[in-house]
Design an enzyme around this catalytic site. Structure first.
Site, PDB file in Angstrom:
ATOM      1  N   CYS A   1       0.870  -1.177   0.000  1.00 54.10           N
ATOM      2  CA  CYS A   1       0.000   0.000   0.000  1.00 54.10           C
ATOM      3  C   CYS A   1       0.903   1.222   0.000  1.00 54.10           C
ATOM      4  CB  CYS A   1      -0.875  -0.013   1.243  1.00 54.10           C
ATOM      5  SG  CYS A   1      -1.621   1.578   1.591  1.00 54.10           S
TER       6      CYS A   1
ATOM      7  N   TYR B   1     -22.475  -4.888  28.504  1.00 50.44           N
ATOM      8  CA  TYR B   1     -21.750  -4.036  27.555  1.00 50.44           C
ATOM      9  C   TYR B   1     -22.449  -4.148  26.189  1.00 50.44           C
ATOM     10  CZ  TYR B   1     -18.302  -4.936  31.221  1.00 50.44           C
ATOM     11  OH  TYR B   1     -17.670  -5.091  32.429  1.00 50.44           O
TER      12      TYR B   1
ATOM     13  N   CYS C   1     -12.514  -8.067  22.093  1.00 43.28           N
ATOM     14  CA  CYS C   1     -11.735  -7.477  21.009  1.00 43.28           C
ATOM     15  C   CYS C   1     -10.285  -7.305  21.441  1.00 43.28           C
ATOM     16  CB  CYS C   1     -12.341  -6.141  20.583  1.00 43.28           C
ATOM     17  SG  CYS C   1     -12.525  -4.983  21.937  1.00 43.28           S
TER      18      CYS C   1
HETATM   19  N1  SAH Z   1     -22.007  -5.676  21.726  1.00 47.56           N
HETATM   20  C1  SAH Z   1     -22.073  -4.319  21.331  1.00 47.56           C
HETATM   21  C2  SAH Z   1     -20.741  -3.599  21.314  1.00 47.56           C
HETATM   22  C3  SAH Z   1     -19.955  -3.633  22.539  1.00 47.56           C
HETATM   23  S1  SAH Z   1     -18.597  -2.522  22.519  1.00 47.56           S
HETATM   24  C4  SAH Z   1     -22.656  -4.192  19.952  1.00 47.56           C
HETATM   25  O1  SAH Z   1     -22.562  -5.129  19.177  1.00 47.56           O
HETATM   26  O2  SAH Z   1     -23.178  -3.134  19.630  1.00 47.56           O
HETATM   27  C5  SAH Z   1     -18.420  -2.269  24.244  1.00 47.56           C
HETATM   28  C6  SAH Z   1     -19.520  -1.442  24.866  1.00 47.56           C
HETATM   29  O3  SAH Z   1     -19.292  -1.370  26.266  1.00 47.56           O
HETATM   30  C7  SAH Z   1     -19.556   0.008  24.394  1.00 47.56           C
HETATM   31  O4  SAH Z   1     -20.842   0.262  23.877  1.00 47.56           O
HETATM   32  C8  SAH Z   1     -19.292   0.831  25.664  1.00 47.56           C
HETATM   33  O5  SAH Z   1     -20.042   2.032  25.703  1.00 47.56           O
HETATM   34  C9  SAH Z   1     -19.741  -0.113  26.741  1.00 47.56           C
HETATM   35  N2  SAH Z   1     -19.141   0.089  28.071  1.00 47.56           N
HETATM   36  C10 SAH Z   1     -17.882   0.493  28.373  1.00 47.56           C
HETATM   37  N3  SAH Z   1     -17.686   0.453  29.699  1.00 47.56           N
HETATM   38  C11 SAH Z   1     -18.831  -0.001  30.257  1.00 47.56           C
HETATM   39  C12 SAH Z   1     -19.239  -0.262  31.598  1.00 47.56           C
HETATM   40  N4  SAH Z   1     -18.413  -0.068  32.635  1.00 47.56           N
HETATM   41  N5  SAH Z   1     -20.488  -0.725  31.810  1.00 47.56           N
HETATM   42  C13 SAH Z   1     -21.334  -0.933  30.766  1.00 47.56           C
HETATM   43  N6  SAH Z   1     -21.002  -0.696  29.485  1.00 47.56           N
HETATM   44  C14 SAH Z   1     -19.765  -0.232  29.224  1.00 47.56           C
END
Ligand code: SAH
Length: 413
Positions: free
Chosen positions: A36, A272, A368
């Site tokens: 790239c 989450y 992730c």
């Molecule tokens: N499963 C979700 C994505 C998860 S990404 C989907 O597919 O849409 C991780 C998520 O955790 C984010 O949305 C973030 O805002 C949330 N998050 C981060 N810290 C957190 C906490 N202490 N308690 C609850 N949610 C949290």
């Protein structure tokens, strides 16, 4: 269609080769292994130039090593066509020395713009739309924004696509609210790309590295798009979180559902939960689902998504996942299956210890970041759980990132 060759960014393009969208050519000379031109200045793809099968082997090896003390792996799922997978594409706009508009990416760790017309991992139609916006600017006398002088209007363009729906959202991020000749600009852009379904102006007048500001005006269409994932419909608005590689996301979530082994009676916690994707997909095989998420915007999107899919057995709570679980425990509530998809930092001991005490039958951990996954598996496997199986899904080819789904089972059950 014949084999007419075109030049595109120095690469020969054969018109008979099409990607999964059916209307954009793959570059004949551009294989997964070709270099790239901006990889060093961009820094987005750490593994550009590495053979794709080699990337998969390396990713699997790394995750295996990290998780070996806690969990065996079924393997890694790669992409058949690992180029052009990103369905969310962002370009920053600026001017070159002769005040001609340029668009591309910030050079790594600087605010210099590296001009990029097409990126190897971005959806090609999205890239083409960004180029069209740039080409239209002079005739509408729209100047890109200059970060140093504060002069000019257009700061960024964001394009989001629905992989399954084919719907396209274009967000024009402006430094001030008025887009001159708005209607004619929309018309001209749609003439070039009739497949665009909605266009939103977002106003960001702050001196910030955040792309999107708070104010929004829909100038064409509904202001959002929808996409289908594992048979459910999800709304994607300019700011909502949605996985950037939906093909691989489907595989990941399907595996998570297999691990969850729901029978239709369980009480499920989607922790989450973001915009509710996993919980909504699980809802048809569960008795009831609770989603907990810290971000208020995401919770609002999750509720909309539940409504669109007419899911009646799911509720979303805006809270810290750990605190929420402690509250549940204090109320003597029961959970059968926990689905968790924490951010890169992983979960908290507060959350994990509450899980261990509440002792759900199964925990499906989607991660992730294999390093924090290993840390959290260490805790859970020391507190009553066996990690049975895991799968690595290559969600981000050419980068060093992966997603992992992992299945934990309560030991005494
Ligand atoms: N499963 C979700 C994505 C998860 S990404 C989907 O597919 O849409 C991780 C998520 O955790 C984010 O949305 C973030 O805002 C949330 N998050 C981060 N810290 C957190 C906490 N202490 N308690 C609850 N949610 C949290």
């Amino acid at each position: 269609m014949g084999h007419r060759k075109e030049r595109k960014n120095g690469y020969a393009v054969k018109r008979s080769d099409y990607d999964s969208h059916g209307d954009y050519p793959l570059n004949e000379s551009e294989t997964e292994n070709s270099p790239c031109p901006v990889t060093k200045r961009c820094g987005g793809c750490q593994w550009m130039g590495m053979d794709y099968q080699e990337q998969l082997r390396e990713k699997e090896k790394r995750v295996r090593k990290l998780l070996a003390p806690y969990c065996g792996l079924e393997g890694i799922v790669g992409m058949e066509q690992p180029l052009y997978y990103r369905n969310k594409v962002h370009a920053v706009f600026g001017e070159d020395r002769r005040h001609r508009p340029i668009s591309g990416i910030y050079e790594e760790r600087t605010h210099r713009i590296v001009p990029v017309d097409s990126c190897r991992i971005e959806n090609q139609k999205a890239d083409a739309i960004i180029v069209s916006v740039r080409e239209l600017l002079p005739s509408f006398k729209i100047r890109p924004y200059n970060e140093d002088t504060g002069f000019g209007l257009l700061r960024h363009v964001l394009v989001r696509m629905g992989q399954a729906s084919g719907q396209i959202l274009v967000v024009l991020v402006l430094a001030s609210p008025i887009l001159p000749s708005k209607n004619n600009f929309v018309k001209a852009l749609l003439k070039r790309h009739p497949e665009i379904t909605t266009i939103v102006v977002n106003v960001n007048n702050r001196n910030t590295s955040m792309v999107l500001g708070d104010r929004e005006q829909v100038i064409y269409g509904k202001g959002y798009i929808e996409d289908t994932l594992c048979g459910k419909i999800f709304r994607i608005s300019p700011r909502s979180f949605y996985q950037v590689n939906p093909l691989q996301t489907e595989l990941l979530y399907a595996k998570a559902m297999e691990y969850a082994a729901l029978t239709g009676r369980e009480t499920v916690l989607d922790a989450y939960c973001g915009t509710g994707t996993i919980g909504i997909i699980a809802s048809e095989r569960a008795g009831q689902v609770m989603g907990v998420e810290l971000n208020a915007d995401a919770v609002r999107d999750a509720r909309v998504n539940a409504k669109i899919n007419q899911v009646g057995n799911i509720r979303f709570y805006q809270n810290d996942a750990g605190r929420f679980l402690l509250d549940m425990e204090a109320q003597g509530a029961r959970v059968d299956v926990v689905l968790m998809d924490p951010p890169r930092g992983g979960s908290s001991e507060e959350f994990l210890s509450a899980v261990a005490r509440m002792a759900p039958e199964r925990v499906v951990y989607i991660s992730c970041n294999p390093e924090t996954l290993a840390r959290d598996l260490k805790y859970l496997t020391a507190h009553g759980y066996g990690a049975e199986r895991g799968l690595v899904v290559d969600m981000f080819p050419f980068t060093e990132h992966v997603e992992v789904a992992c299945c934990l089972q309560r030991k005494d059950s």
